[in-house]
Design an enzyme around this catalytic site. Sequence first.
Site, PDB file in Angstrom:
ATOM      1  N   LYS A 143       0.827  -1.209   0.000  1.00 12.96           N
ATOM      2  CA  LYS A 143       0.000   0.000   0.000  1.00 12.96           C
ATOM      3  C   LYS A 143       0.867   1.267   0.000  1.00 12.96           C
ATOM      4  O   LYS A 143       2.087   1.193   0.032  1.00 12.96           O
ATOM      5  CB  LYS A 143      -0.968  -0.036   1.185  1.00 12.96           C
ATOM      6  CG  LYS A 143      -1.913  -1.262   1.145  1.00 12.96           C
ATOM      7  CD  LYS A 143      -2.938  -1.191   0.008  1.00 12.96           C
ATOM      8  CE  LYS A 143      -3.576  -2.519  -0.331  1.00 12.96           C
ATOM      9  NZ  LYS A 143      -4.520  -3.046   0.651  1.00 12.96           N
TER      10      LYS A 143
HETATM   11  C1  LIG Z   1      -5.584  -4.167   1.020  1.00 19.26           C
HETATM   12  C2  LIG Z   1      -7.050  -3.934   1.065  1.00 19.26           C
HETATM   13  C3  LIG Z   1      -7.825  -4.196   2.200  1.00 19.26           C
HETATM   14  C4  LIG Z   1      -7.276  -4.901   3.398  1.00 19.26           C
HETATM   15  O1  LIG Z   1      -6.171  -4.282   3.940  1.00 19.26           O
HETATM   16  P1  LIG Z   1      -5.301  -5.037   5.059  1.00 19.26           P
HETATM   17  O2  LIG Z   1      -4.555  -3.944   5.717  1.00 19.26           O
HETATM   18  O3  LIG Z   1      -4.413  -5.989   4.324  1.00 19.26           O
HETATM   19  O4  LIG Z   1      -6.236  -5.740   5.961  1.00 19.26           O
HETATM   20  C5  LIG Z   1      -9.153  -3.837   2.195  1.00 19.26           C
HETATM   21  N1  LIG Z   1      -9.719  -3.264   1.125  1.00 19.26           N
HETATM   22  C6  LIG Z   1      -9.020  -3.031  -0.012  1.00 19.26           C
HETATM   23  C7  LIG Z   1      -9.716  -2.380  -1.164  1.00 19.26           C
HETATM   24  C8  LIG Z   1      -7.674  -3.371  -0.079  1.00 19.26           C
HETATM   25  O5  LIG Z   1      -6.982  -3.153  -1.206  1.00 19.26           O
END
Ligand SMILES: *Cc1c(COP(=O)(O)O)cnc(C)c1O
Length: 394
Positions: free
Chosen positions: A188
């Site tokens: 991210k």
């Molecule tokens: C990555 C992601 C999540 C979950 O994030 P985590 O921190 O890995 O739990 C939820 N929604 C979307 C759209 C994502 O890309």
Amino acid sequence: MTMTRREQFLVFGSPAIEDAEIEEVLDSLRSGWLGTGPKVARFEEVFRNYQGAPAVAAVNSCTAALHLSMVAADISTGDEVITTAMTFCATVNAIIHAGGTPVLADVDPLTMNIDPADIERKVTDRTRAILPVHFAGRPCEMDAITAIVQRHGLKLIEDCAHAIETRWHDQPAGTFGDFGCFSFYVTKNVVTGEGGMVIARDPDAVARIKVLALHGLSADAWRRFTDSGHKHYFVTECGFKYNMTDIQAALGIHQLARVETNWLRRQAIWNCYQTAFADLPITLPAEPAPDTRHAHHLYTIRVEEKQVGMSRDKFLHALIDRNIGVGVHYLAIPEHPYYAEHYGWSIDAFPHSRDIGRSTVSLPLSPKLSDRDVADVIAAVRDVVSSGAAESAS
Ligand SMILES: *Cc1c(COP(=O)(O)O)cnc(C)c1O
């Protein structure tokens, strides 16, 4: 025909970790504060300032942030929550874990974001909340969505996993409704290994989320983590184990300090791809809408067999053969067996999400990419497209 292949595999979504965060993690290890402590508080404060949010709570994933927001929004058995068919499974799972019933809306094929007109069609007298996802970092139509929320008296929880830098008419994503949920997963825009954050307009809701994130221990329990002597604690709710640690926050503090420079780098790469692929028979992402800010989390192209002369899967394997790591964001939710079985969803009821899910390819967009890496991605994509054209001509 010879194929261009770079020497080393380019890992998709590889994080840009620098010395500042490495030193900060070492400092945590040396100090002995491994759990939730002063660095979590510092990270919360810098994140709160960056988003201009009244209150925030750090947790250990965006999935946890979404789940706690559902619970704090009082979603329970029988309550319907409308979300997008074009998202990661965690969005939908959070609704289910809170006891709610997910209801899917299709997306706009151009923006790949939830279509407000389809939200409106899906509202029933059991609808309690809307959970939009700012897909790839592009803001959803927040005027239309907040109008629906107000008209029907619903809760609004935003999945901002892609959208730390996203703005809709100068307003940060995550601040339009009751809760905004962010991810600091390795791929991210800000990375803590695993991590998440909830922002909310109501400080009492955040206080409750903090209790729920730590077993349901009374708010004072957080002070167990300081050196101000022994404190008794009381369990006031049946909570979860979702707290962030100082080791994660150590990464986040320095990652967040570079959020804007990393965004500028990803924007430059994104624009570079737009120019380099303009003449190819693939569908490029729409340009950001005026008066909005795209977080440039993902660069997704669409590969249609009838245009390119090869299937999407063949295309992505051809890129991997050329040592370019790629992603698929996402196979539409109803295509997964669990949801199809439990909710009886037919993929053909979500034609835009279906078509995107079957044709999409995400190219590397990490701020860590060198100009050489970007040139390699461009050369590989052009090479694969021309091999498809050669194949369909032969
Ligand atoms: C990555 C992601 C999540 C979950 O994030 P985590 O921190 O890995 O739990 C939820 N929604 C979307 C759209 C994502 O890309």
